[in-house]
Structure formats: C-alpha cells, structure tokens
Design an enzyme around this catalytic site. Structure first.
Site, mmCIF file in Angstrom:
data_model
loop_
_atom_site.group_PDB
_atom_site.id
_atom_site.type_symbol
_atom_site.label_atom_id
_atom_site.label_comp_id
_atom_site.label_asym_id
_atom_site.label_seq_id
_atom_site.Cartn_x
_atom_site.Cartn_y
_atom_site.Cartn_z
ATOM 1 N N HIS A 92 0.941 -1.226 -0.016
ATOM 2 C CA HIS A 92 0.233 -0.053 -0.141
ATOM 3 C C HIS A 92 0.945 1.345 -0.069
ATOM 4 C CE1 HIS A 92 0.683 -0.781 4.676
ATOM 5 N NE2 HIS A 92 1.093 0.398 4.351
HETATM 6 C C1 T46 Z 1 2.880 0.474 6.864
HETATM 7 C C2 T46 Z 1 3.673 -0.685 7.473
HETATM 8 C C3 T46 Z 1 5.254 -0.509 7.724
HETATM 9 C C4 T46 Z 1 -4.557 -0.721 13.371
HETATM 10 O O1 T46 Z 1 -5.737 -1.016 13.726
HETATM 11 N N1 T46 Z 1 -3.931 -0.042 13.739
HETATM 12 C C5 T46 Z 1 -2.837 0.550 13.435
HETATM 13 O O2 T46 Z 1 -2.199 1.485 13.623
HETATM 14 C C6 T46 Z 1 -2.143 -0.334 12.176
HETATM 15 C C7 T46 Z 1 -0.684 0.191 11.640
HETATM 16 C C8 T46 Z 1 -2.905 -1.495 11.927
HETATM 17 N N2 T46 Z 1 -4.184 -1.804 12.224
HETATM 18 C C9 T46 Z 1 -4.703 -2.968 11.926
HETATM 19 C C10 T46 Z 1 -5.267 -2.663 10.370
HETATM 20 C C11 T46 Z 1 -5.108 -4.099 10.109
HETATM 21 O O3 T46 Z 1 -6.546 -4.753 10.397
HETATM 22 O O4 T46 Z 1 -3.873 -3.904 11.853
HETATM 23 C C12 T46 Z 1 -4.159 -4.718 10.813
HETATM 24 C C13 T46 Z 1 -2.881 -5.088 9.957
HETATM 25 O O5 T46 Z 1 -2.648 -3.365 9.235
HETATM 26 P P1 T46 Z 1 -1.963 -3.648 7.861
HETATM 27 O O6 T46 Z 1 -2.383 -4.809 7.066
HETATM 28 O O7 T46 Z 1 -1.960 -2.139 7.242
HETATM 29 O O8 T46 Z 1 -0.399 -3.908 8.226
HETATM 30 P P2 T46 Z 1 1.037 -3.803 7.201
HETATM 31 O O9 T46 Z 1 2.058 -4.598 8.228
HETATM 32 O O10 T46 Z 1 0.691 -4.350 6.007
HETATM 33 O O11 T46 Z 1 1.248 -2.326 7.315
HETATM 34 C C14 T46 Z 1 1.863 -1.440 8.350
HETATM 35 C C15 T46 Z 1 1.126 -0.151 8.477
HETATM 36 O O12 T46 Z 1 -0.569 -0.371 8.165
HETATM 37 C C16 T46 Z 1 1.551 0.543 7.342
HETATM 38 O O13 T46 Z 1 1.050 1.960 7.386
HETATM 39 O O14 T46 Z 1 3.601 1.459 6.500
HETATM 40 O O15 T46 Z 1 3.232 -1.224 8.453
#
Ligand code: T46
Length: 134
Positions: free
Chosen positions: A49
């Site tokens: 993303h």
């Molecule tokens: C990024 C990379 C390095 C939350 O509820 N609060 C939060 O602050 C975050 C970061 C995530 N979430 C929830 C949303 C999803 O249900 O945690 C779950 C996993 O999130 P995501 O799929 O977005 O995780 P990554 O590891 O793909 O990405 C994260 C960050 O979202 C993003 O901003 O740059 O780490």
C-alpha cells in the site's frame, strides 16, 4: 524518492548501546502513534500500500527484513538490520516488506493516528494517482 535512511546517534559501547529519539530533533514530525510488528514467516509479504499523508520512521530493533519502495517511477530495496538506523518514508510511496528473519521486530513511529482512508491498497490506483500528480 520520498524515502531515506536516517542514522541515529548510538551511545555506549562494550556495556551495551542506547539510542534516544527526540521529536523534532531526530524525528522530523509529531509522533502521534507507535506500533510494532513481529512474528512474521520469512516469505510473507506485508504492506502492499501507499499513504496519502502519513509519514513514518521504521526501525528494525531486532533481526532483519527487506523493504521494497516504489514511487511510481523507481523501485528499490532497502535492507534493514540495525536499531541504529531508521527508514523514513513520506507519503505517496508504495511499500512492501518481506524476507523476515525469525527474530525480526519492527518499531514504527507514525505522524498520524490510524486512518484507513489514508491508505491506497490497490497498485493500479497508486500508479494512476502518481500519473495524475505529475
Ligand atoms: C505501514 C507498514 C510498515 C490498526 O488497527 N492500527 C494501526 O495503527 C495499524 C498500523 C494497523 N491496524 C490494523 C489494520 C489491519 O487490520 O492492523 C491490521 C494490519 O494492518 P496492515 O495490514 O495495514 O499492516 P501492514 O504490516 O501491512 O502495514 C503496516 C501499516 O499499516 C503501514 O502504514 O507502512 O506497516
């Protein structure tokens, strides 16, 4: 590219090491959120993303992993393997991260609270946005 590696000042030597990060000194934004990531299988690919507004500094406090960064023109891979360095990613950068060591722990300092509307999670939408902003 809207991303760079920051080298932190490391205190101490044979007794152990310490890094202190201060808002607006070492961290160029207000820190509104901190989260951490660990326990990933080596071949899992997270991220996929870009963000409209969010700025973040990602620190690999244990182990290692690879960040693939893409600004719509250029794609590069950054290997993170030390707590003495942070990867500063500004807005409009597509990121994927993978190749996790078993002991990899990432700590992320973020400039905004979590907001799903700030995410672009489709790569074609991201490329379209890059083209429109030129
Ligand atoms: C990024 C990379 C390095 C939350 O509820 N609060 C939060 O602050 C975050 C970061 C995530 N979430 C929830 C949303 C999803 O249900 O945690 C779950 C996993 O999130 P995501 O799929 O977005 O995780 P990554 O590891 O793909 O990405 C994260 C960050 O979202 C993003 O901003 O740059 O780490």
């Amino acid at each position: 590219m809207n991303a760079q590696l920051l080298d932190f000042v490391v205190h101490g030597d044979h007794d152990g090491k310490l890094v202190a990060l201060e808002e607006h000194e070492d961290i160029p934004f207000d820190v509104r959120r901190v989260y951490y990531i660990w326990g990933n299988s080596p071949d899992v690919c997270r991220g996929k993303h870009a963000h409209d507004k969010l700025e973040q500094i990602i620190i690999c406090v244990s182990g290692s992993c690879d960040f693939i960064l893409d600004d719509g023109n250029e794609r590069k891979t950054v290997h993170l393997d030390t707590p003495s360095r942070g990867l500063y990613i500004k807005h409009d950068i597509w990121r994927e991260f993978t190749n996790f060591s078993e002991d990899c722990v990432l700590v992320v300092l973020a400039s905004e609270h979590y907001k799903e509307s700030d995410y672009t999670r489709n790569y074609h939408d991201f490329l379209r946005k890059c083209t429109n902003e030129k």
